[in-house]
Design a protein around this motif. Structure first.
Motif, mmCIF file in Angstrom:
data_model
loop_
_atom_site.group_PDB
_atom_site.id
_atom_site.type_symbol
_atom_site.label_atom_id
_atom_site.label_comp_id
_atom_site.label_asym_id
_atom_site.label_seq_id
_atom_site.Cartn_x
_atom_site.Cartn_y
_atom_site.Cartn_z
ATOM 1 N N GLY A 186 87.594 31.792 23.923
ATOM 2 C CA GLY A 186 87.543 32.297 22.558
ATOM 3 C C GLY A 186 88.832 32.971 22.147
ATOM 4 O O GLY A 186 89.825 32.976 22.877
ATOM 5 N N PHE A 187 88.813 33.561 20.970
ATOM 6 C CA PHE A 187 90.000 34.171 20.385
ATOM 7 C C PHE A 187 90.569 35.294 21.255
ATOM 8 O O PHE A 187 91.675 35.187 21.800
ATOM 9 N N ILE A 188 89.816 36.360 21.435
ATOM 10 C CA ILE A 188 90.319 37.499 22.198
ATOM 11 C C ILE A 188 90.437 37.143 23.681
ATOM 12 O O ILE A 188 91.409 37.499 24.343
ATOM 13 N N GLY A 189 89.437 36.432 24.204
ATOM 14 C CA GLY A 189 89.440 36.088 25.618
ATOM 15 C C GLY A 189 90.655 35.282 26.036
ATOM 16 O O GLY A 189 91.259 35.542 27.084
ATOM 17 N N ARG B 84 95.942 35.026 28.949
ATOM 18 C CA ARG B 84 97.389 34.791 28.946
ATOM 19 C C ARG B 84 98.143 36.094 29.176
ATOM 20 O O ARG B 84 99.156 36.120 29.899
ATOM 21 N N TYR B 85 97.670 37.164 28.563
ATOM 22 C CA TYR B 85 98.297 38.477 28.739
ATOM 23 C C TYR B 85 98.309 38.881 30.214
ATOM 24 O O TYR B 85 99.337 39.302 30.755
ATOM 25 N N ILE C 164 92.493 46.916 26.726
ATOM 26 C CA ILE C 164 91.553 46.490 27.774
ATOM 27 C C ILE C 164 92.217 46.615 29.146
ATOM 28 O O ILE C 164 91.594 47.069 30.118
ATOM 29 N N ASP C 165 93.465 46.230 29.215
ATOM 30 C CA ASP C 165 94.251 46.352 30.447
ATOM 31 C C ASP C 165 94.265 47.809 30.921
ATOM 32 O O ASP C 165 94.037 48.104 32.106
ATOM 33 N N ALA C 166 94.508 48.729 30.007
ATOM 34 C CA ALA C 166 94.557 50.149 30.364
ATOM 35 C C ALA C 166 93.205 50.648 30.860
ATOM 36 O O ALA C 166 93.124 51.400 31.844
ATOM 37 N N VAL C 167 92.130 50.215 30.196
ATOM 38 C CA VAL C 167 90.782 50.625 30.607
ATOM 39 C C VAL C 167 90.439 50.042 31.973
ATOM 40 O O VAL C 167 89.878 50.723 32.840
ATOM 41 N N LEU C 168 90.791 48.787 32.197
ATOM 42 C CA LEU C 168 90.516 48.135 33.478
ATOM 43 C C LEU C 168 91.195 48.864 34.633
ATOM 44 O O LEU C 168 90.593 49.073 35.689
ATOM 45 N N HIS C 169 92.421 49.259 34.446
ATOM 46 C CA HIS C 169 93.208 49.796 35.548
ATOM 47 C C HIS C 169 93.161 51.310 35.679
ATOM 48 O O HIS C 169 93.445 51.833 36.765
ATOM 49 N N HIS C 170 92.802 52.007 34.611
ATOM 50 C CA HIS C 170 92.954 53.460 34.655
ATOM 51 C C HIS C 170 91.745 54.277 34.197
ATOM 52 O O HIS C 170 91.738 55.492 34.409
ATOM 53 N N HIS D 12 95.982 44.237 15.920
ATOM 54 C CA HIS D 12 96.459 42.959 16.439
ATOM 55 C C HIS D 12 95.834 42.696 17.802
ATOM 56 O O HIS D 12 95.670 43.601 18.622
ATOM 57 N N VAL D 13 95.495 41.440 18.063
ATOM 58 C CA VAL D 13 94.801 41.079 19.294
ATOM 59 C C VAL D 13 95.618 41.429 20.536
ATOM 60 O O VAL D 13 95.059 41.769 21.588
ATOM 61 N N TYR D 14 96.948 41.384 20.445
ATOM 62 C CA TYR D 14 97.780 41.777 21.590
ATOM 63 C C TYR D 14 97.532 43.234 21.951
ATOM 64 O O TYR D 14 97.427 43.595 23.140
ATOM 65 N N ASP D 15 97.452 44.092 20.935
ATOM 66 C CA ASP D 15 97.209 45.509 21.190
ATOM 67 C C ASP D 15 95.813 45.737 21.763
ATOM 68 O O ASP D 15 95.605 46.641 22.578
#
Length: 325
Positions: free
Chosen positions: A10-13, A18-19, A226-232, A218-221
């Motif tokens: 999907g869009f965000i996924g 890729r991110y 999500i990256d920050a929540v996953l790791h920290h 923006h979807v990148y932000d």
């Protein structure tokens, strides 16, 4: 780390996959997607041949299949994005939203628990909070007050995620994000719908009086949050994600048409959505303070980039701009 991303086509996924693969060269990602109308593997063409990426065709509503995938993949964390997400569709067929968003989430939680998945990050929405008046913002302490079947299904799934933390001690984390925009979004959503119809010379529909307000990110932000929540983030935590970027629908549509040099006469008011929430606004200060996150996209640049992408998809029409954050 090995991640399972649900709804990764999907869009965000797809942006998130890729991110992650671009940022973490030693990470692996398993993309589990049912490939409904909103899922498109073409969104992942740039990484589809990567040895660190695997696609699994599976529907989270199927408990047996979900259990099989979790058993076979042995992932360290689940990023749960798979959901029915369009409010209009939820008004027409609320049962589908219960099946996917509530029962599907519970299926995934149970399999993750049984197979010892380390972290479960559940991607929710600011719509679970209901509607705001003319001032104020949603915080993580705002009571849940969903007003659409979509929002109710997401609020229900949030509560199941919370219950697995409280009852079983699972490391669950919840994010609630404002409206996303960016390339690859399915064209039933406001911004891509407006762009695609405008460049084709078609009427651009606008609900009601056009004064409904949304906070655009923006979807990148969103992916970086999500990256920050996953790791920290800590187990059991909830974080709002937003950009303090409020626009009412009428002004946003006019801005898009202005960038495209399309006359506002193409705007056609249509009957308002049933139960249409008046205003959403996110207070993301907890995320910024706890995890050091901040959005990097300037809305003007992000919107022009998005308009260019969709205009090219529809007609090949070019929109010149200089990209920046």
């Amino acid at each position: 780390m090995k991640l399972l991303v649900t709804g990764g086509a999907g869009f965000i996924g797809s942006h998130f996959i890729r991110y992650i693969l671009n940022k973490y060269p030693d990470y692996q990602v398993v993309n589990m997607d049912a490939l409904t109308y909103a899922g498109n593997l073409a969104n992942l063409t740039s990484i589809s041949d990567s040895e660190r990426y695997t696609f699994v065709h599976a529907d989270i509503r199927n408990q047996t299949r979900v259990d099989q995938v979790l058993f076979e993949t042995s992932v360290d964390a689940v990023i749960h994005l798979a959901a029915e997400s369009h409010v209009d569709r939820s008004i027409e067929s609320p049962g589908k939203f219960v099946e996917t968003n509530v029962l599907g989430t519970q299926n995934l939680l149970e399999s993750a628990r049984l197979h010892g998945v380390g972290t479960f990050v559940h991607i929710s929405t600011d719509e679970v909070y209901g509607s705001l008046g003319g001032s104020g913002s949603f915080t993580e302490e705002t009571p849940l007050a969903p007003n659409s079947p979509y929002a109710a299904s997401k609020a229900s799934s949030d509560l199941f995620v919370r219950s697995y933390y409280e009852t079983y001690g699972m490391d669950t984390r919840i994010t609630r994000c404002s409206n996303n925009y960016g390339p690859n979004q399915y064209p039933e959503k406001l911004i891509p719908l407006c762009i695609s119809r405008a460049v084709q010379g078609l009427p651009v529909p606008l609900y009601g009086d056009g004064q409904n307000v949304r906070d655009w990110l923006h979807v990148y932000d969103h992916c970086s949050a999500i990256d920050a929540v996953l790791h920290h983030a800590k187990p059991g935590s909830v974080y709002n994600i937003g950009a303090n970027n409020e626009w009412n629908n009428a002004d946003l549509v006019k801005k898009i048409l202005g960038i495209l040099n399309v006359p506002t006469s193409q705007i056609v008011p249509v009957r308002d959505r049933l139960g249409h929430d008046r205003r959403y606004a996110i207070d993301a200060s907890k995320l910024k303070q706890d995890l050091g996150w901040k959005p990097v996209y300037d809305f003007e640049d992000g919107l022009k980039e998005t308009i260019e992408w969709f205009a090219n998809q529809n007609t090949g029409k070019k929109v010149s701009h200089s990209r920046g954050h």
